[in-house]
Structures are given as structure tokens and as C-alpha cells.
Motif scaffolding. Structure first.
Motif, mmCIF file in Angstrom:
data_model
loop_
_atom_site.group_PDB
_atom_site.id
_atom_site.type_symbol
_atom_site.label_atom_id
_atom_site.label_comp_id
_atom_site.label_asym_id
_atom_site.label_seq_id
_atom_site.Cartn_x
_atom_site.Cartn_y
_atom_site.Cartn_z
ATOM 1 N N GLU A 124 1.101 -1.579 -0.318
ATOM 2 C CA GLU A 124 0.162 0.212 -0.023
ATOM 3 C C GLU A 124 1.171 1.433 0.142
ATOM 4 O O GLU A 124 0.788 2.048 -0.637
ATOM 5 C CB GLU A 124 -0.787 0.346 1.217
ATOM 6 N N PRO A 125 1.767 1.526 1.094
ATOM 7 C CA PRO A 125 2.368 2.731 0.455
ATOM 8 C C PRO A 125 3.173 3.091 -0.407
ATOM 9 O O PRO A 125 3.905 2.014 -0.593
ATOM 10 C CB PRO A 125 3.561 2.765 1.856
ATOM 11 N N THR A 126 3.267 4.062 -0.420
ATOM 12 C CA THR A 126 3.444 5.190 -1.401
ATOM 13 C C THR A 126 5.293 5.331 -1.955
ATOM 14 O O THR A 126 5.693 5.137 -2.376
ATOM 15 C CB THR A 126 3.403 6.418 -2.308
ATOM 16 N N SER A 127 5.333 5.572 -0.363
ATOM 17 C CA SER A 127 7.397 5.166 -0.550
ATOM 18 C C SER A 127 7.574 4.203 -1.332
ATOM 19 O O SER A 127 9.203 4.338 -0.260
ATOM 20 C CB SER A 127 7.062 5.729 0.898
ATOM 21 N N ARG A 128 7.142 2.898 -0.794
ATOM 22 C CA ARG A 128 7.897 1.987 -1.354
ATOM 23 C C ARG A 128 8.506 1.951 -2.418
ATOM 24 O O ARG A 128 9.910 1.880 -2.985
ATOM 25 C CB ARG A 128 6.865 0.452 -1.431
ATOM 26 N N LEU A 129 7.693 2.971 -3.397
ATOM 27 C CA LEU A 129 8.631 3.204 -4.728
ATOM 28 C C LEU A 129 9.960 4.156 -4.595
ATOM 29 O O LEU A 129 11.043 3.819 -5.659
ATOM 30 C CB LEU A 129 7.997 4.394 -5.379
ATOM 31 N N THR B 231 12.658 2.066 -6.793
ATOM 32 C CA THR B 231 13.199 2.526 -8.066
ATOM 33 C C THR B 231 14.510 2.691 -7.993
ATOM 34 O O THR B 231 15.320 2.599 -9.036
ATOM 35 C CB THR B 231 12.843 4.092 -8.082
ATOM 36 N N SER C 278 12.134 6.456 3.703
ATOM 37 C CA SER C 278 11.431 5.960 3.304
ATOM 38 C C SER C 278 10.735 4.853 3.635
ATOM 39 O O SER C 278 9.223 4.883 4.017
ATOM 40 C CB SER C 278 11.469 5.792 1.620
ATOM 41 N N TYR D 84 6.151 3.518 6.415
ATOM 42 C CA TYR D 84 5.265 2.094 5.338
ATOM 43 C C TYR D 84 4.249 1.751 6.707
ATOM 44 O O TYR D 84 4.880 2.258 8.256
ATOM 45 C CB TYR D 84 6.219 0.926 5.934
#
Length: 178
Positions: A115-120, A124, A174, A178
Motif C-alpha cells: 500500500e504505501p507509496t513510499s515503497r517506490l 526505483t 522512506s 510504511y
């Protein structure tokens, strides 16, 4: 492997590279250049990566390869052993590239559908490592050229080290979201 472990593992790897390139620049220059054609490093990295790859191949189901899975394990196993005899130039570099690709699979699997977009940040950086590993794995002498370039002026190695440090810090930050 869960998302936290893979994030912190990549952060630890990045911090290790920060230490090698930014802090211990002169001490590690000889070690990094001798690593390129080291037989011991080839046994550890290429051999270990080959065993891990064969294990991953053995864990695939019937839908993936059907009845030929055992043949593929045999073919890749023999090819891995023959590489030590017929393709031993820069084999340690190729082994590290295979290890990076196998680790990248674990990192991306841990971030898949989370779910968390900070995983990107993790995703990356993992894709950047994949591109580097594919390029260096195909042209391993480029790593030698890269080491010659960055160690020509010691300031370049420090910049690279601080870039790895920034990557580690971004991963750690990041993970707080989470």
C-alpha cells in the motif's frame, strides 16, 4: 522477505558502498581493481549466485516449465561449471551482477502490491541496480574502465560514495512511512 527487511538490506548495501567509496577511498582502490579478475571472488560470487539461481529454478512449479525443469537445472548447472574453465575473465563481476539480479527479484517481490507509496523509493533504486547489473554483466570490462575513471581523481570516488550514502538515507527515511 518483507518490505522492511528488503528496504533495510538495500540501505545497508548502500551504506557499505558509501564507506568503500567515500571513507576508505585509497585503501579500497587496490581491492576493487583486484576484485575484477579474482578467482576467489569468482568462486564466491559466481558460484554462490549459480547455486541460488539453481535453487530458484528448482522451486518453480509445473506450470512454469512442465517436464523440462530437471533438464534446465542440468543444463544451467553444467554451463555454470564450464564458465569457470572457459569464461573465467571477469567472472567475479558477472557473479555480482547475477547476485544483484537475484536480490532485485526479492526486493521487488517484497514491494509488490504493498500500500504505501513510499515503497517506490525502494522500487526505483532496485530498477536502477537492475539496469546497471544488466549493462555491466554484458560488458564487464566497463566496470574496470569505470574504476579507472573514478580513481583517476579521488574526488570522484568521494562523490560516488556520497551518492550511495544519500540513497541509503532516502531508503531509511522512506521506511518510516510504511
Amino acid at each position: 522477505m518483507n518490505l522492511y527487511i528488503s528496504t533495510y538490506l538495500l540501505a545497508i548495501i548502500s551504506l557499505g558502498l558509501f564507506f568503500i567509496f567515500a571513507i576508505k577511498t585509497q585503501d579500497c582502490e587496490k581491492m576493487m581493481k583486484s576484485f575484477l579478475r579474482s578467482t576467489g571472488a569468482a568462486i564466491v560470487f559466481f558460484g554462490g549466485s549459480g547455486v541460488w539461481f539453481l535453487f530458484q529454478l528448482s522451486q518453480l512449479g509445473e506450470a512454469d516449465f512442465g517436464q523440462i525443469k530437471e533438464w534446465l537445472i542440468g543444463i544451467f548447472g553444467v554451463a555454470g561449471v564450464l564458465a569457470f574453465f572457459y569464461l573465467n575473465d571477469f567472472l567475479s563481476v558477472r557473479g555480482v551482477c547475477v547476485l544483484i539480479l537475484l536480490l532485485a527479484r526479492q526486493f521487488l517481490d517484497s514491494a509488490f502490491l504493498q500500500e504505501p507509496t513510499s515503497r517506490l523509493v525502494l522500487v526505483t533504486q532496485t530498477y536502477v541496480w537492475i539496469v546497471i547489473a544488466l549493462y555491466i554483466g554484458a560488458l564487464p570490462y566497463r566496470l574496470r574502465d569505470f574504476f579507472n575513471y573514478i580513481y583517476e581523481v579521488p574526488f570522484r570516488a568521494k562523490i560516488l560514495g556520497y551518492a550511495f550514502g544519500a540513497c541509503a538515507v532516502s531508503l531509511i527515511l522512506s521506511s518510516l512511512f510504511y
